[in-house]
Write a protein that holds these residues in place. Structure first.
Motif, PDB file in Angstrom:
ATOM      1  N   GLY A 119       0.795  -1.231   0.000  1.00  0.00           N
ATOM      2  CA  GLY A 119       0.000   0.000   0.000  1.00  0.00           C
ATOM      3  C   GLY A 119       0.817   1.266   0.000  1.00  0.00           C
ATOM      4  N   GLY A 120       2.136   1.119  -0.224  1.00  0.00           N
ATOM      5  CA  GLY A 120       3.014   2.278  -0.178  1.00  0.00           C
ATOM      6  C   GLY A 120       3.673   2.489   1.169  1.00  0.00           C
ATOM      7  N   ILE A 121       3.353   1.618   2.157  1.00  0.00           N
ATOM      8  CA  ILE A 121       3.867   1.710   3.530  1.00  0.00           C
ATOM      9  C   ILE A 121       3.398   3.001   4.213  1.00  0.00           C
TER      10      ILE A 121
ATOM     11  N   LEU B 236      -4.111  11.946  -0.661  1.00  0.00           N
ATOM     12  CA  LEU B 236      -3.089  11.625  -1.654  1.00  0.00           C
ATOM     13  C   LEU B 236      -2.852  10.133  -1.821  1.00  0.00           C
ATOM     14  N   GLY B 237      -3.110   9.326  -0.781  1.00  0.00           N
ATOM     15  CA  GLY B 237      -2.880   7.893  -0.864  1.00  0.00           C
ATOM     16  C   GLY B 237      -1.424   7.540  -0.626  1.00  0.00           C
ATOM     17  N   ALA B 238      -0.909   6.580  -1.408  1.00  0.00           N
ATOM     18  CA  ALA B 238       0.453   6.080  -1.202  1.00  0.00           C
ATOM     19  C   ALA B 238       1.487   7.169  -1.440  1.00  0.00           C
ATOM     20  N   ALA B 239       2.475   7.228  -0.552  1.00  0.00           N
ATOM     21  CA  ALA B 239       3.539   8.223  -0.693  1.00  0.00           C
ATOM     22  C   ALA B 239       4.653   7.741  -1.618  1.00  0.00           C
TER      23      ALA B 239
ATOM     24  N   PRO C 153       2.718   7.265  -6.359  1.00  0.00           N
ATOM     25  CA  PRO C 153       2.312   6.423  -7.488  1.00  0.00           C
ATOM     26  C   PRO C 153       0.794   6.407  -7.647  1.00  0.00           C
ATOM     27  N   GLN C 154       0.335   5.957  -8.800  1.00  0.00           N
ATOM     28  CA  GLN C 154      -1.098   5.820  -9.026  1.00  0.00           C
ATOM     29  C   GLN C 154      -1.655   4.726  -8.121  1.00  0.00           C
ATOM     30  N   GLU C 155      -2.838   4.962  -7.573  1.00  0.00           N
ATOM     31  CA  GLU C 155      -3.461   3.959  -6.719  1.00  0.00           C
ATOM     32  C   GLU C 155      -3.776   2.680  -7.498  1.00  0.00           C
TER      33      GLU C 155
END
Length: 294
Positions: free
Chosen positions: A226-228, A234-237, A246-248
């Motif tokens: 999940g991007g940690i 914004l979601g994943a860093a 990055p794109q979800e």
């Protein structure tokens, strides 16, 4: 102002601690016209990215999360990265989990880049659908606990009906034995690394002369965690493959492409080597409920 910053920092710290000592169960319903009536209500438990870590003594926290489901799932699918690195011989973190399902629930698995020594740096391609020529010790230990390797294809029966688990690659002999019909049968593509390419374009190109790639109705994967670090709105860093923000669609969550293929990328359970804790990103297991769509 200083007091406010201290309060914010304290709240963030509490949330980070909570995230790293909690395991969520994410419930997802998948409705599709190719799901047979007999599979209506069928439930699949996905566990991903243990990364050689323990969630409580002898995995007690993780086992509690599984036991809280009260056995309300029909099969278990494991989507890779069970140990800390390909050279590790500490299989207990995954074997303790397999003990929960042994003699009770069918378990199917694929491999992640931590699970098999493979001479390539192109993780994004190799571990989308990695099918080794020879089983390593980890695979042998998991299969002693009745886990079944998915690739090339597994037929799942319920009553008189069937669905399929596959990878992305077509193997003529194996697929012919099952009578799998790519246009009619409901199939779940199980990968470790999420599929980031345009599936329709790739299938049209690769299958123009002979059948090489398998089409699917649903795909489940992990790997990205999940991007940690996840940020509100914004979601994943960050992701290993796509860098900052990055794109979800290639990092986390449930998505549907232009042809109606449903994909879900779980954030899984573990952490990366460079960042041994999660931020605003609670470890999770996923449960999918299939719904026959008339």
């Amino acid at each position: 102002m200083v007091i406010m910053l201290v309060i914010i920092a304290f709240v963030c710290l509490v949330d980070i601690i909570k995230d790293n000592f909690t395991i969520e169960t994410r419930e997802i319903t998948i409705a599709h016209k190719q799901i047979p009536e007999e599979f209506d209500g069928y439930r699949i438990l996905q566990i991903s990215d243990i990364n050689g870590q323990y969630f409580g003594t002898y995995q007690k926290r993780l086992i509690n999360a599984i036991e809280n489901l009260n056995g309300n799932y029909d099969i278990v699918i494991l989507t890779g990265d069970y140990i800390s690195n390909p050279g590790s011989d500490d299989y207990r973190p995954i074997l303790d989990i397999l003990e929960v399902f042994k003699d009770k629930t069918p378990v199917y698995y694929c491999l992640g880049e931590r699970d098999y020594a493979y001479q390539t740096e192109d993780i994004s391609t190799s571990f989308i659908s990695f099918n080794p020529a020879e089983k390593n010790q980890l695979m042998l230990e998991m299969e002693k606990m009745d886990a079944v390797f998915i690739y090339p294809i597994q037929e799942i029966l319920r009553g008189e009906s069937k669905i399929y688990l596959t990878g992305t690659r077509y193997y003529e002999a194996a697929f012919s034995q099952t009578n799998f019909d790519m246009d009619k049968d409901f199939s779940i593509c199980v990968t470790h690394v999420p599929i980031a390419y345009n599936v329709s374009n790739r299938i049209a190109e690769n299958n123009s002369v002979r059948l090489q790639d398998v089409d699917f109705d649903m795909c489940i994967s992990g790997h990205t965690m999940g991007g940690i670090i996840r940020l509100p709105i914004l979601g994943a860093a960050y992701s290993q493959e796509d860098g900052l923000f990055p794109q979800e669609e290639t990092t986390y969550g449930l998505h549907t492409d232009d042809a109606g293929r449903v994909t879900n990328i779980t954030s899984g359970l573990g952490c990366t080597d460079s960042l041994p804790f999660r931020v605003l990103n609670t470890p999770e297991i996923c449960v999918y409920t299939l719904k026959a769509q008339k």
